[in-house]
Design a protein around this motif. Structure first.
Motif, PDB file in Angstrom:
ATOM      1  N   ASN A 172       0.751  -1.184  -0.100  1.00  0.00           N
ATOM      2  CA  ASN A 172      -0.052   0.053  -0.127  1.00  0.00           C
ATOM      3  C   ASN A 172       0.810   1.299   0.069  1.00  0.00           C
ATOM      4  N   TYR A 173       2.078   1.206   0.551  1.00  0.00           N
ATOM      5  CA  TYR A 173       2.816   2.545   0.425  1.00  0.00           C
ATOM      6  C   TYR A 173       3.536   2.479  -1.031  1.00  0.00           C
ATOM      7  N   GLN A 176       1.049   4.580  -2.564  1.00  0.00           N
ATOM      8  CA  GLN A 176       0.832   5.921  -2.123  1.00  0.00           C
ATOM      9  C   GLN A 176       2.019   6.499  -2.887  1.00  0.00           C
ATOM     10  N   LYS A 177       2.886   6.057  -3.008  1.00  0.00           N
ATOM     11  CA  LYS A 177       4.319   6.768  -3.651  1.00  0.00           C
ATOM     12  C   LYS A 177       3.941   6.925  -5.056  1.00  0.00           C
ATOM     13  N   LYS A 180       1.841   9.963  -5.431  1.00  0.00           N
ATOM     14  CA  LYS A 180       2.477  11.195  -5.131  1.00  0.00           C
ATOM     15  C   LYS A 180       3.292  11.743  -6.250  1.00  0.00           C
ATOM     16  N   ARG A 209      -5.922   5.001   3.269  1.00  0.00           N
ATOM     17  CA  ARG A 209      -4.704   5.700   3.210  1.00  0.00           C
ATOM     18  C   ARG A 209      -4.701   5.997   1.806  1.00  0.00           C
ATOM     19  N   ILE A 210      -5.181   5.260   0.794  1.00  0.00           N
ATOM     20  CA  ILE A 210      -5.201   5.501  -0.755  1.00  0.00           C
ATOM     21  C   ILE A 210      -5.879   6.630  -0.967  1.00  0.00           C
ATOM     22  N   ARG A 213      -4.537   9.939  -0.008  1.00  0.00           N
ATOM     23  CA  ARG A 213      -3.306  10.495  -1.258  1.00  0.00           C
ATOM     24  C   ARG A 213      -4.274  10.735  -2.382  1.00  0.00           C
TER      25      ARG A 213
END
Length: 307
Positions: A172-173, A176-177, A180, A209-210, A213
């Motif tokens: 998931n990170y 998110q990146k 971004k 979280r997604i 973002r």
């Protein structure tokens, strides 16, 4: 004394030829290990910049073999990639591969570019590393240092895997990146794949979280805005949810004007109940900070009418 040394050497067990060949070709030999059949030494050094030097065989008269960093970045990655595939237990090989890849990325310049190119040449590497604790950090690092074209190719490695990545505590990170560093047009598959279960993800520990973002970076995109229209249709339920309230708060900070109006309308339906809810109370506080004077007066009137 010489005879005694010869007897000791004859008594030492010798590796089979095929085993010796595998040992000699291993890129994991540690510094100073005896790695040759003729007793010469192999070593892997590290330059002052933190970039791994190429493995070189000690020359009898102090001669050194040098390779360019660009060639080394690609060749070193490929050796470690292939070695990781041969090793039993690919996870260990991938962890070591990720560690070496991180060093090459940190070196910057042509070495980092060559490492990314070699990384992309390994089909499935992006997806495989994204779901690992160490690997996901390296993929994020690659997204930060790579050029625009390479960033798009890295992101494409998670195409058709967005739903699985949103469930992952590691991948998931990476999603998110991607949000971004890229635009919606450069990774359109992300919103398309989320659309299928958009309401479920707003209540998910990692999915929320997604969405945050997306509000922060992609909300001006019409497809992203339409997705959030669907999500905020249940704003009242989301604001009282353990994870959903984070999405609603982010919408108040970064959403479009009509998104904020959706939330205000949902708040007013059961204002007193929402103000007393442990999750929705955060939304009430955020709404008071973000709304205009007229909306503030309206909410204050609602609170007084219910007391």
């Amino acid at each position: 004394q010489q005879q005694l040394q010869q007897q000791q050497q004859q008594q030492q067990p010798q590796r089979p030829q095929f085993e010796q060949q595998i040992w000699n070709s291993s890129p994991w030999v540690s510094e100073g290990s005896d790695n040759s059949t003729n007793g010469q030494m192999m070593h892997i050094g590290w330059s002052s910049s933190g970039h791994a030097d190429s493995p070189v065989q000690s020359a009898p008269q102090g001669q050194q073999v040098q390779q360019s960093q660009t060639q080394h970045g690609a060749q070193r990655y490929e050796r470690k990639r292939d070695h990781g595939r041969r090793r039993p237990g690919g996870a260990t090989g991938d962890a070591r591969l990720a560690s070496e890849f991180s060093v090459q990325l940190g070196a910057g310049g042509s070495a980092a570019a060559a490492a990314v190119e070699a990384f992309l040449g390994d089909n499935g590497a992006v997806r495989r590393l994204s779901f690992e604790p160490t690997g996901c950090r390296v993929v994020q690092q690659a997204l930060e240092v790579a050029g625009r074209g390479l960033q798009t190719r890295i992101a494409a490695g998670l195409k058709d895997s967005v739903a699985e990545a949103m469930r992952s505590p590691h991948a998931n990170y990476v999603l998110q990146k991607i949000i971004k560093v890229l635009t919606p047009a450069e990774a359109p598959f992300l919103v398309e794949e989320i659309n299928e279960d958009c309401l479920e993800w707003a209540r998910h520990e990692y999915g929320c979280r997604i969405y945050c973002r997306l509000f922060e970076h992609w909300i001006q995109d019409k497809n992203t805005a339409a997705l959030m229209d669907l999500v905020l249709a249940d704003a009242e339920g989301l604001m009282r949810h353990t994870f959903g309230h984070h999405v609603v708060e982010c919408a108040l900070d970064h959403g479009l004007p009509h998104h904020k109006q959706q939330i205000f309308a949902a708040l007013r339906k059961n204002f007193l109940r929402n103000a007393g809810n442990r999750n929705a109370a955060y939304v009430v506080e955020k709404a008071i900070v973000n709304c205009g004077p007229s909306d503030q007066q309206t909410m204050l009137a609602d609170l007084l009418n219910h007391t």
